[in-house]
Design a protein around this motif. Structure first.
Motif, PDB file in Angstrom:
ATOM      1  N   ALA A  72       0.809  -1.088   0.022  1.00 16.86           N
ATOM      2  CA  ALA A  72       0.139   0.031   0.059  1.00 16.86           C
ATOM      3  C   ALA A  72       0.813   1.200   0.108  1.00 16.86           C
ATOM      4  O   ALA A  72       0.332   2.235  -0.670  1.00 16.86           O
ATOM      5  CB  ALA A  72      -1.003   0.018   0.952  1.00 16.86           C
ATOM      6  N   SER A 130       3.642   1.512  -1.532  1.00 17.40           N
ATOM      7  CA  SER A 130       4.515   1.517  -2.838  1.00 17.40           C
ATOM      8  C   SER A 130       4.369   2.809  -3.670  1.00 17.40           C
ATOM      9  O   SER A 130       5.170   3.301  -4.293  1.00 17.40           O
ATOM     10  CB  SER A 130       4.405   0.114  -3.660  1.00 17.40           C
ATOM     11  OG  SER A 130       3.162   0.123  -4.014  1.00 17.40           O
ATOM     12  N   PRO A 131       3.142   3.247  -3.778  1.00 14.83           N
ATOM     13  CA  PRO A 131       2.930   4.511  -4.557  1.00 14.83           C
ATOM     14  C   PRO A 131       3.606   5.775  -4.282  1.00 14.83           C
ATOM     15  O   PRO A 131       3.799   6.688  -4.975  1.00 14.83           O
ATOM     16  CB  PRO A 131       1.403   4.717  -4.356  1.00 14.83           C
ATOM     17  CG  PRO A 131       0.910   3.671  -4.316  1.00 14.83           C
ATOM     18  CD  PRO A 131       1.685   2.712  -3.175  1.00 14.83           C
ATOM     19  N   GLY A 133       1.331   6.462   1.036  1.00 14.84           N
ATOM     20  CA  GLY A 133       1.197   5.727  -0.165  1.00 14.84           C
ATOM     21  C   GLY A 133      -0.099   5.512  -0.785  1.00 14.84           C
ATOM     22  O   GLY A 133      -0.551   5.744  -1.871  1.00 14.84           O
ATOM     23  N   ALA A 134      -1.120   5.267   0.317  1.00 18.98           N
ATOM     24  CA  ALA A 134      -2.562   5.108  -0.134  1.00 18.98           C
ATOM     25  C   ALA A 134      -3.153   6.527  -0.612  1.00 18.98           C
ATOM     26  O   ALA A 134      -3.825   6.503  -1.933  1.00 18.98           O
ATOM     27  CB  ALA A 134      -3.411   4.647   1.080  1.00 18.98           C
ATOM     28  N   HIS A 181      -7.317   7.455  -8.639  1.00 25.63           N
ATOM     29  CA  HIS A 181      -8.217   6.416  -8.448  1.00 25.63           C
ATOM     30  C   HIS A 181      -9.144   7.014  -7.394  1.00 25.63           C
ATOM     31  O   HIS A 181      -9.080   7.657  -6.575  1.00 25.63           O
ATOM     32  CB  HIS A 181      -7.478   5.328  -7.797  1.00 25.63           C
ATOM     33  CG  HIS A 181      -6.479   4.820  -8.714  1.00 25.63           C
ATOM     34  ND1 HIS A 181      -5.120   5.088  -8.746  1.00 25.63           N
ATOM     35  CD2 HIS A 181      -6.592   3.849  -9.797  1.00 25.63           C
ATOM     36  CE1 HIS A 181      -4.408   4.566  -9.604  1.00 25.63           C
ATOM     37  NE2 HIS A 181      -5.298   3.825 -10.272  1.00 25.63           N
ATOM     38  N   GLN A 225      -3.104  11.489  -6.320  1.00 26.07           N
ATOM     39  CA  GLN A 225      -2.294  11.798  -7.470  1.00 26.07           C
ATOM     40  C   GLN A 225      -2.709  10.832  -8.434  1.00 26.07           C
ATOM     41  O   GLN A 225      -2.549  11.382  -9.728  1.00 26.07           O
ATOM     42  CB  GLN A 225      -0.702  11.610  -6.948  1.00 26.07           C
ATOM     43  CG  GLN A 225       0.089  12.016  -8.101  1.00 26.07           C
ATOM     44  CD  GLN A 225       1.592  11.739  -7.716  1.00 26.07           C
ATOM     45  OE1 GLN A 225       1.861  12.397  -6.524  1.00 26.07           O
ATOM     46  NE2 GLN A 225       2.243  11.115  -8.332  1.00 26.07           N
ATOM     47  N   GLY A 226      -2.842   9.566  -8.349  1.00 24.79           N
ATOM     48  CA  GLY A 226      -3.390   8.656  -9.411  1.00 24.79           C
ATOM     49  C   GLY A 226      -4.667   9.009  -9.857  1.00 24.79           C
ATOM     50  O   GLY A 226      -4.857   8.309 -10.915  1.00 24.79           O
ATOM     51  N   THR A 247      -1.620   8.979  -1.984  1.00 25.61           N
ATOM     52  CA  THR A 247      -0.829   9.143  -3.468  1.00 25.61           C
ATOM     53  C   THR A 247      -1.518   8.347  -4.270  1.00 25.61           C
ATOM     54  O   THR A 247      -1.733   8.797  -5.606  1.00 25.61           O
ATOM     55  CB  THR A 247       0.709   8.693  -3.253  1.00 25.61           C
ATOM     56  OG1 THR A 247       1.242   9.470  -2.349  1.00 25.61           O
ATOM     57  CG2 THR A 247       1.582   9.253  -4.594  1.00 25.61           C
ATOM     58  N   TRP A 248      -1.848   7.239  -4.411  1.00 26.39           N
ATOM     59  CA  TRP A 248      -2.376   6.373  -5.256  1.00 26.39           C
ATOM     60  C   TRP A 248      -3.926   7.037  -5.677  1.00 26.39           C
ATOM     61  O   TRP A 248      -4.459   6.889  -6.795  1.00 26.39           O
ATOM     62  CB  TRP A 248      -2.782   4.859  -4.531  1.00 26.39           C
ATOM     63  CG  TRP A 248      -3.439   4.055  -5.436  1.00 26.39           C
ATOM     64  CD1 TRP A 248      -2.856   3.163  -6.651  1.00 26.39           C
ATOM     65  CD2 TRP A 248      -4.673   3.438  -5.272  1.00 26.39           C
ATOM     66  NE1 TRP A 248      -3.620   2.536  -7.175  1.00 26.39           N
ATOM     67  CE2 TRP A 248      -4.983   2.434  -6.371  1.00 26.39           C
ATOM     68  CE3 TRP A 248      -5.819   3.856  -4.499  1.00 26.39           C
ATOM     69  CZ2 TRP A 248      -6.056   1.829  -6.726  1.00 26.39           C
ATOM     70  CZ3 TRP A 248      -6.908   2.942  -4.828  1.00 26.39           C
ATOM     71  CH2 TRP A 248      -7.366   2.186  -5.949  1.00 26.39           C
ATOM     72  N   ILE A 249      -4.445   7.524  -4.491  1.00 29.25           N
ATOM     73  CA  ILE A 249      -5.867   7.915  -4.748  1.00 29.25           C
ATOM     74  C   ILE A 249      -5.894   9.328  -5.412  1.00 29.25           C
ATOM     75  O   ILE A 249      -6.380   9.509  -6.488  1.00 29.25           O
ATOM     76  CB  ILE A 249      -6.677   8.104  -3.182  1.00 29.25           C
ATOM     77  CG1 ILE A 249      -6.856   6.701  -2.830  1.00 29.25           C
ATOM     78  CG2 ILE A 249      -8.170   8.688  -3.428  1.00 29.25           C
ATOM     79  CD1 ILE A 249      -7.474   6.627  -1.475  1.00 29.25           C
TER      80      ILE A 249
END
Length: 742
Positions: free
Chosen positions: A381, A383-384, A574-575, A584, A581-582, A577-579
């Protein structure tokens, strides 16, 4: 100290409560004026090049363009018609009479084609909203409300620019706060009823939370009267005041009910509660405050205001729990269990929930086998974080239907270069024409530069432009202003690289240019955070280590806590960033994906770290208490989690609700703050405290309590321990398999 607090609560309970009611009423009255004292923005370093450039422009050139009125003819016709021109000139005339505006320029006044859209259906009126942050905020709100919409029955006006964006963010924050609290408070009350199974016991933490929240608003009013405080600080102080007030009260009410359940008298139960749970509250508040105090090292008042307000609200929540809750318990006595709800089953006196004890024993039997899969999931989780990038707030943090955001989009898509997003270079003295031309020519050759405007001429592609003349308003006897309009997307990597190239370019001899503009502000904001972050992290780690050493007498426990808190931090960031910035979940949450907001990420780091230490202290205090009574490490951990596991879980859920409520916000960085903080709390309470803590303690064994001899002697002298003056603890009842109340 804790003995005196307990005796005050027992002997003067009603007097203390009367004083508390009066003080709370006064805080509520003072706090009602808090919003009028708070400011938008605050993301810039006041000593940076970009800030100093803006100040010089304000002083010598009437200020940068920070208000853009985008004007369209009714019915979608062309903006050059006689009717549209009459309306446009009337609008310009009215704006020039606004005392808060300077440098009002319109398409109709100048005929500049850059102020007209490419399809000829819209035109710009640009201006500078003057004054300090407070005045700009109020003026921008007035101007947006006054001029947006239909004007003169011939034009439609929309407001944009930095001043309008900041005003829109401030207004949206107030609306988001009201919505979040209208969701959080009823849900919190419902959860408290479920946790306690008693109406009276459930209302006690909520009463302390109300005191903490009202105190936090009074604090914001006071701070806002003395220094610059960001309006988004209301979100932090409200969520923390509500959450921590409930957390600390939950711990104390639970311990009081436990003592009554073992047959202790009311007065002895109050003394034991203050001496054990009160001590835990004091240390917990100190660790949270230490993490938030690290924000004071940053130069941006956005972060500094969270430091001031955060430390203050933690102190208010802790003082409320320490000084108001004990007299409430003393007055209520056994009536604390009144109003038992139908679904709540009575548990045997002193019974404790054993599910956390069973989990701890299971983990400690196979520490590596159970901990490694959990740790692996958390690190995946996290890793992003490897691809994280940072930015500062712009119009994209607002919803897509926000007027100021729509204007910014139109300027980027429909106009030939937006001066409001241009790079502004200030030269601190008059420059000889030849030197100015050489410097501007070299600037115009930089990749991504569309044109360079000076007082003498306009340059593009390394040559003087014959189609566009210079602007006399860009030159003074004591200063030169150079406007660099770029083709790079605002705040992009290319735009930031261009700022660095411009700063690296050799200036005219004897001058020290200041490069400003919104892209320069982003470069400077990232530098201000990155250059101060090591100091902030060092202070957090050092103060936390010292506090936990004073609390436990061990040098291993603080190190173990720091490592596990780091796991919570990287997983949460990380979570997020995934949501965010990414992109999601953007369709669900309604935000626009963009780089992580640098100041809010730092703020979330400090909040998450502090709250993780909050639960660390909750759990460690009971483990240490049992260990000091002679239990071996394994038994102390299992029984300690058996005593505190459900309290920590309940406290985490209650605090997470306060933060998750901000997931309903329309400002995207507030969504990130709320969701990230709430997620971190749950990760810490379940995965870290439930699995990784017992695994680490089992692997450490007796070494978990190690300290060198000289430090152990130091702790014996200055460390805070329960000592011998407190009443003897009630004999604990055997762990029960089920119990429905805390």
């Amino acid at each position: 100290m804790f003995e005196r607090i307990a005796e005050l609560a027992i002997r003067r309970s009603r007097l203390v409560l009367v004083v508390a009611v009066v003080v709370t009423a006064l805080m509520g009255a003072a706090g009602s004026g808090a919003f009028a004292k708070l400011l938008g923005g605050g993301f810039d370093d006041p000593s940076s090049q970009s800030t100093r450039a803006r100040e010089v422009i304000d002083q010598k050139f009437g200020g940068e363009t920070n208000l853009v009125l985008l004007v369209a003819a009714d019915g979608g016709g062309r903006i050059d018609t006689p009717a549209a021109e009459r309306g446009g000139r009337a609008l310009e005339a009215r704006l020039k009479h606004e005392s808060s505006l300077a440098n009002v320029v319109s398409y109709w006044d100048t005929g500049d084609p850059r102020l007209r859209s490419q399809d000829g259906r819209e035109a710009m009126v640009v201006a500078h909203v003057g004054g300090d942050e407070t005045q700009q905020k109020k003026s921008a709100e007035h101007l947006v409300d006054t001029y947006s919409g239909t004007f003169d029955h011939t034009l439609t006006v929309r407001a944009g620019g930095a001043a309008a964006v900041n005003a829109g963010m401030s207004k949206q924050v107030e609306s988001d706060l009201f919505l979040a609290e209208s969701i959080a408070i009823p849900l919190t009350l419902l959860l408290l009823l479920v946790v306690f199974g008693s109406v009276v016991a459930a209302l006690l933490p909520l009463a302390i939370a109300v005191v903490a929240v009202l105190g936090s608003f009074a604090l914001l009013f006071l701070l806002g009267s003395l220094t610059s405080v960001a309006d988004t600080a209301t979100n932090l102080t409200t969520a923390l005041g509500l959450g921590l007030g409930i957390d600390y009260s939950l711990l104390m009410v639970s311990r009081f009910r436990e003592q009554l359940g073992t047959g202790a008298g009311v007065e002895d139960a109050v003394r034991r509660t203050v001496h054990t749970a009160g001590r835990t509250v004091a240390f917990s508040a100190a660790t949270v405050a230490a993490a938030l105090a690290a924000l004071l090292v940053f130069p941006q008042y956005f972060l500094r205001s969270f430091g001031y307000a955060g430390v203050g609200v933690v102190a208010i929540a802790a003082l409320s729990a320490l000084f108001v809750m004990p007299p409430l318990l003393a007055v209520l006595g056994h009536r604390v269990n009144s109003g038992r709800l139908p679904w709540a089953r009575s548990a045997p006196a002193g019974a404790r929930v054993s599910v956390w004890a069973r989990l701890a024993r299971f983990v400690m039997r196979r520490p590596a086998l159970t901990a490694l899969p959990v740790l692996a999931v958390l690190l995946v989780a996290a890793s992003p974080l490897l691809g994280i990038s940072f930015g500062t707030p712009d119009e994209r943090v607002l919803p897509t239907d926000a007027q100021s955001r729509q204007v910014s989009t139109a300027l980027q898509q429909d106009f030939d270069g937006d001066d409001a997003t241009a790079m502004q270079i200030m030269v601190d003295r008059q420059v000889a024409p030849a030197a100015l031309e050489s410097y501007a020519t070299r600037l115009s050759r930089l990749a991504g530069v569309a044109r360079v405007e000076t007082s003498a001429a306009t340059y593009a592609g390394g040559r003087r432009s014959a189609a566009a003349a210079g602007s006399a308003g860009l030159g003074r006897a004591d200063a030169q202003r150079i406007t660099v309009v770029t083709s790079a997307a605002p705040r992009s990597d290319a735009a930031q690289d261009l700022v660095r190239q411009a700063r690296a370019l050799a200036p005219p001899a004897g001058t020290h240019p200041l490069v400003g503009g919104q892209d320069a502000e982003l470069v400077d904001a990232k530098h201000a955070v990155s250059s101060h972050l090591p100091l902030a992290i060092g202070l957090v780690a050092l103060t936390t280590f010292v506090l936990l050493f004073l609390f436990t007498g061990s040098v291993v426990q603080p190190l173990r806590a720091l490592v596990l808190n780091l796991v919570t931090l990287v997983t949460t960031l990380g979570a997020m960033t995934w949501i965010f910035q990414g992109g999601h979940l953007s369709s669900v949450l309604g935000f626009t994906a963009q780089p992580m907001e640098v100041s809010m990420t730092v703020l979330m780091f400090c909040i998450v770290f502090g709250l993780s230490m909050d639960y660390e202290v909750f759990v460690t205090s009971r483990i240490k208490e049992l260990h000091d009574q002679g239990a071996d490490t394994g038994s102390a951990v299992a029984d300690g989690l058996g005593h505190t596991g459900r309290i920590v879980t309940a406290a985490a859920c209650l605090l997470a609700v306060s933060f998750f409520a901000f997931g309903t916000a329309k400002v995207s960085f507030m969504q990130m703050f709320g969701l990230g903080s709430g997620l971190a709390i749950l990760i810490d309470a379940v995965a870290i405290r439930g699995v990784l803590v017992p695994a680490a303690m089992r692997l450490l064994g007796g070494a978990a309590w190690y300290a060198p001899g000289f430090l152990r002697r130091l702790h014996d002298r200055i460390g805070l321990s329960e000592g011998g003056s407190a009443p003897a603890p009630a004999v604990p009842a055997p762990l029960a398999k089920d119990a429905t109340s805390v």
